[in-house]
Design an enzyme around this catalytic site. Sequence first.
Site, PDB file in Angstrom:
ATOM      1  CG  LEU A  86      -1.925  -1.100   1.396  1.00 45.38           C
ATOM      2  CD1 LEU A  86      -2.635  -0.969   2.741  1.00 45.38           C
ATOM      3  CD2 LEU A  86      -2.928  -1.094   0.255  1.00 45.38           C
ATOM      4  CG  ASP A  87       0.115   4.510  -2.656  1.00 47.02           C
ATOM      5  OD1 ASP A  87       0.911   3.756  -3.232  1.00 47.02           O
ATOM      6  OD2 ASP A  87      -0.814   5.103  -3.230  1.00 47.02           O
ATOM      7  CE  LYS A  88       5.922   7.875   5.342  1.00 43.14           C
ATOM      8  NZ  LYS A  88       7.088   8.800   5.296  1.00 43.14           N
ATOM      9  CB  THR A 128      -3.049   3.671   1.316  1.00 42.50           C
ATOM     10  OG1 THR A 128      -3.138   4.637   0.257  1.00 42.50           O
ATOM     11  CG2 THR A 128      -4.270   2.760   1.260  1.00 42.50           C
TER      12      THR A 128
END
Length: 293
Positions: A134-136, A138
């Site tokens: 996941l993106d940082k 998210t």
Amino acid sequence: MKFSWTYLEDAPIRVRTFLAFNEVSRALIVVAKYHGGDILLDGEHVFTTVMMHKGQTVTLVLPDEKGSDTVDRCDEPIDILYEDQDYLVLNKPAGVASVPAHHVVTADSLVNRVKGYYLRQHYANQVTHIATRLDKDTSGIVVFPKHHFAHSVMDKQLKKHMVQKDYVAIVSGRLVADHGLIDAPIGRDPESFVKRQVLRDGKPSETEYWVVKRMPAATVVKIRLHTGRTHQIRVHMAYLGHPLVGDQMYAGPQWIARQALHCERIKFYSPFKQQWIEIRCPLADDIQQVLNS
């Protein structure tokens, strides 16, 4: 680690063919044959070209996996949603990267935290395999296979789109359609190393969404990815004219300190348990606060 299967068909079959039917890749066979493992038929070492018969049991023996010295240990806590001998599933908080960043000195990513956890648990396998990211900023579900075999199995499922991942997002504005499929190719923004955008010559990308709740200035949606591109949900919703709340990179309204995106559910098949595994993750507090307000 040992994995065993008993052959139940009448027609003879080669050991390597039977192993392939049980999701054993060529790479795993190489590890078993040449790097400290073994392949056994009814407890005896065999070559994979040997024929096996009904009622016989083949066993794949894999060596313990030594952790990488290049991955630093971090003893910050992890939030475990599910764990068995093959998979570790975590709830990633927003603000923590999934994997270490090369330009950051502080070793605090989910990978570093999992390494610390494995060391504290004294697990035989110390490699921090990560299958989903996941993106940082998210939050939500991230899956760590606990050995090479489990990682190989999940990679195949991801490539075949067998793994279901559902997200909850809050997007700006009021979406008109209750359900939609966004089919728009995504590529790198030519003016940014990080940012992505919809491009005619981008990689095929599909995002499906369902409206959960409409609010005066925003809409709550459930989202399912059919492809896995960088920033896919964020790019596709911005492309529709409804960027995620809090998503500064894609011009979302700043009602929250990060993009309002959370991986809420995952479902995948475990051949080791011979069953589907479904895990849900409660919404992060900051997203819940936006909904409550």
